[in-house]
Design an enzyme around this catalytic site. Structure first.
Site, PDB file in Angstrom:
ATOM      1  N   HIS A 121       0.810  -1.225   0.000  1.00  0.00           N
ATOM      2  CA  HIS A 121       0.000   0.000   0.000  1.00  0.00           C
ATOM      3  C   HIS A 121       0.838   1.267   0.000  1.00  0.00           C
ATOM      4  O   HIS A 121       0.368   2.315  -0.439  1.00  0.00           O
ATOM      5  CB  HIS A 121      -0.976  -0.002   1.187  1.00  0.00           C
ATOM      6  N   ASP A 152       1.073   3.043  -3.274  1.00  0.00           N
ATOM      7  CA  ASP A 152      -0.075   3.836  -3.727  1.00  0.00           C
ATOM      8  C   ASP A 152      -0.325   5.011  -2.795  1.00  0.00           C
ATOM      9  O   ASP A 152      -1.108   5.901  -3.085  1.00  0.00           O
ATOM     10  CB  ASP A 152      -1.346   2.958  -3.752  1.00  0.00           C
ATOM     11  N   HIS A 153       0.284   4.971  -1.632  1.00  0.00           N
ATOM     12  CA  HIS A 153       0.038   5.994  -0.612  1.00  0.00           C
ATOM     13  C   HIS A 153       1.377   6.566  -0.193  1.00  0.00           C
ATOM     14  O   HIS A 153       1.939   6.182   0.837  1.00  0.00           O
ATOM     15  CB  HIS A 153      -0.686   5.361   0.582  1.00  0.00           C
ATOM     16  N   PHE A 154       1.975   7.478  -1.030  1.00  0.00           N
ATOM     17  CA  PHE A 154       1.456   7.940  -2.317  1.00  0.00           C
ATOM     18  C   PHE A 154       2.519   7.632  -3.364  1.00  0.00           C
ATOM     19  O   PHE A 154       3.691   7.499  -2.982  1.00  0.00           O
ATOM     20  CB  PHE A 154       1.189   9.447  -2.244  1.00  0.00           C
ATOM     21  N   VAL A 199       4.281   7.153   2.495  1.00  0.00           N
ATOM     22  CA  VAL A 199       4.148   7.429   3.938  1.00  0.00           C
ATOM     23  C   VAL A 199       3.131   6.458   4.532  1.00  0.00           C
ATOM     24  O   VAL A 199       2.176   6.057   3.874  1.00  0.00           O
ATOM     25  CB  VAL A 199       3.695   8.883   4.240  1.00  0.00           C
TER      26      VAL A 199
END
Lengths: 131, 168
Positions: free
Chosen positions: B30, B33-35, B40
């Protein structure tokens, strides 16, 4: 001993934090559930904060009795609280306006007994007990 | 994905405080995708780790007899972020505890840097509670092997310190 006005001021602050409402919305006649949007989870948070702020101990169910008018407890018949039920409500919620409630004693209106005024009177009685 | 947002339990003082850590790593999908280009740790997952730390602190008090459910987050403030390579330290303090549930305060930090602070309310539910109908696990919050974090590192704890420095 704190006056009811002082208690109200602190309760306004507690509820503004616990329920995310403005202080001004927390008037004496405001109902916790109907007007201020409290949910069952919030009651526990409110009890914690009242205990901390006023240095009192609140027993389970003392301020917010659980399962009021639950089915089979004889408090209500066909969704209407009976005379016996009103007597029990007066015993369990001595600081609530049961007389006002008795004018339209529908079970669904029981939650309206939990008002800011009731909280103030409850805290006033608790704090005078401990002095 | 395993819903375990702490890597190791470092300290537990019964009924008082608990400390757990979470290592942030680029192996966590994740974060890509974050970000994109700015990985972070998602604030929500940080809160989950804080709740797991505080939930174990509260559950331990009653020897995990109660079903402990995260009920409410009255306060949470994020001051900065955690990036891959950071070790988040979650320090939980028990504020209130009673038959119906409890409140904890948790501070998340990386080194000296304050990352987040939160107040979290848990409720205890009874197995008999009709709302729980059908949950036959001994405990809800502590299922899914979360309690395994209490054991992490214990097997290695017996290894002599000198052996580790010799490999460095």
């Amino acid at each position: 001993m704190a006056t009811n006005e002082e208690i109200l001021g602190k309760i306004q602050e507690i509820l503004a934090n616990a329920l995310g409402v403005d202080d001004e919305e927390v008037t004496p006649s405001a109902t916790l559930v109907g007007d201020l949007g409290a949910e069952s989870i919030d009651f526990l948070d409110i009890v914690f904060n009242l205990e901390k702020e006023f240095d009192i101990k609140i027993k389970r169910g003392e301020l917010f009795p659980e399962n009021l008018a639950a089915e089979g407890d004889g408090l209500a018949v066909d969704g209407i609280v009976t005379e016996d039920g009103l007597t029990k409500l007066r015993e369990r919620l001595p600081h609530a306006d049961v007389d006002g409630f008795s004018e339209d004693p529908k079970v669904e209106n029981i939650q309206d007994l939990f008002t800011i005024d009731m909280l103030v009177k409850f805290v006033a009685a608790k704090t005078s007990d401990t002095q | 994905m395993r819903w375990i947002w702490i890597d190791r339990f470092k300290e537990l003082i019964k009924g008082t405080s608990a400390r757990a850590i979470k290592n942030v790593t680029l192996a966590e999908d994740h974060l890509h995708d974050h970000f994109p280009g700015f990985p972070v740790m998602p604030a929500s997952l940080m809160l989950e780790g804080m709740a797991q730390t505080g939930g174990i602190l509260l559950g331990d008090l009653h020897d995990f007899e109660h079903v402990v459910i995260l009920a409410k987050v009255p306060k949470v403030t994020y001051h900065s972020w955690a990036v891959p390579g950071d070790t988040l330290v979650y320090d939980a303090k028990l504020l209130d505890e009673r038959a119906e549930g409890g409140t904890v305060e948790v501070i998340a930090s990386v080194g000296e840097r304050l990352v987040a602070e939160a107040e979290i309310v848990f409720v205890h539910l009874d197995d008999k509670d009709p709302e729980l109908g059908g949950i036959d696990q001994k405990n809800f919050v502590f299922s899914m092997n979360l309690m395994g974090v209490m054991e992490v590192g214990k097997a290695g704890a017996a290894a002599p310190e000198t052996g580790q420095s010799g490999n460095a």
